[in-house]
Motif scaffolding. Structure first.
Motif, PDB file in Angstrom:
ATOM      1  N   ASN A  62       0.806  -1.447   0.054  1.00 25.79           N
ATOM      2  CA  ASN A  62      -0.252   0.014  -0.381  1.00 25.79           C
ATOM      3  C   ASN A  62       0.470   1.667  -0.033  1.00 25.79           C
ATOM      4  N   ASN A 128      -2.828  -6.827   6.647  1.00 26.31           N
ATOM      5  CA  ASN A 128      -4.107  -5.663   6.428  1.00 26.31           C
ATOM      6  C   ASN A 128      -3.598  -4.718   5.184  1.00 26.31           C
ATOM      7  N   GLN A 129      -2.708  -3.855   4.957  1.00 25.93           N
ATOM      8  CA  GLN A 129      -1.174  -3.406   3.753  1.00 25.93           C
ATOM      9  C   GLN A 129      -1.686  -3.427   2.618  1.00 25.93           C
ATOM     10  N   SER A 131      -3.693  -5.876   1.541  1.00 21.81           N
ATOM     11  CA  SER A 131      -5.210  -5.668   1.555  1.00 21.81           C
ATOM     12  C   SER A 131      -5.503  -4.557   0.652  1.00 21.81           C
ATOM     13  N   LYS A 132      -5.401  -3.557   1.600  1.00 19.27           N
ATOM     14  CA  LYS A 132      -5.691  -1.957   1.162  1.00 19.27           C
ATOM     15  C   LYS A 132      -5.011  -1.386  -0.438  1.00 19.27           C
TER      16      LYS A 132
END
Length: 224
Positions: A62, A128-129, A131-132
């Protein structure tokens, strides 16, 4: 039976390569060492990209440079920690001082618990990063997935290392219980106490049967 402290003999034994390699903590440290290399080497080698219009490189997660820096930092320190504790494990049987062993095992326990927590944060943060991350970074998908996957594997191996370190620490504490009683001061010993009082000679000592003889030097002439 020979006394032991924290999983090894107190006397300080010789290094046994075969037993050392077969130890669960040795296998786990080697796996953790390999996983840490995969994480920081992948991020360092393939984790940064730059666009056609800009020369500045960005993290593949990301475009968050903190994510890459965190993964590299945790991976490098885990790599160094594995090397250090592998050396200490090899040298451990030669350490006859129980206090030094306690500090090593306690340091291993603290380090393993902390890195279990850090790898868990690293896995959650990078997942998390990723997925973004925008679809245009799909060329880095394999590298990113590898980093996330091996961060998760590292979390498992370090959790197991924490378990084995805690087991060794408990074993050391049980071997050296504070309730230990010196045999010299143990009044429950099966052997009877010595029959000597405050005197330096036995209480049943009797005088020599020859003590009533006449004093030498007083000559008595024979009677005819």
């Amino acid at each position: 039976m020979q006394s032991s402290a924290y999983g090894a003999s107190l006397a300080g034994g010789a290094f046994d390569l075969e037993n050392f390699v077969k130890q669960p903590q040795t296998i786990l440290r080697f796996l953790s060492w390999v996983f840490s290399i995969v994480v920081f080497a992948t991020i360092t080698g393939e984790g940064y990209t730059n666009s056609v219009t800009k020369d500045e490189t960005k993290c593949m997660f990301n475009s968050n440079d903190q994510a890459c820096s965190f993964g590299v930092g945790v991976g490098i320190l885990a790599f160094l920690g594995c090397v250090m504790f592998l050396i200490l494990d090899a040298y451990f049987p030669k350490i006859s001082n129980a206090t030094e062993r306690k500090y090593i095992v306690l340091g291993d326990l603290v380090f393993s618990v902390v890195w279990t927590f850090l790898w868990f944060i690293c896995f959650c943060f990078l997942a998390n990063q990723w997925s973004k991350t925008k679809p245009d970074a799909v060329v880095m998908a394999d590298a990113a997935r590898a980093v996330v996957a091996f961060s998760f594997f590292s979390n498992i191996t370090w959790a197991l290392l924490s378990y084995f370190a805690f087991g060794r620490y408990r074993q050391g504490v049980s071997d050296f219980s504070p309730d230990y009683t010196d045999p010299a001061n143990d009044h429950n010993t099966p052997y009877p106490a010595a029959q000597y009082g405050n005197s330096s000679e036995p209480t049943g000592y009797q005088q020599s049967p020859f003590s009533n003889q006449e004093t030498p030097g007083q000559y008595q002439p024979p009677s005819y």
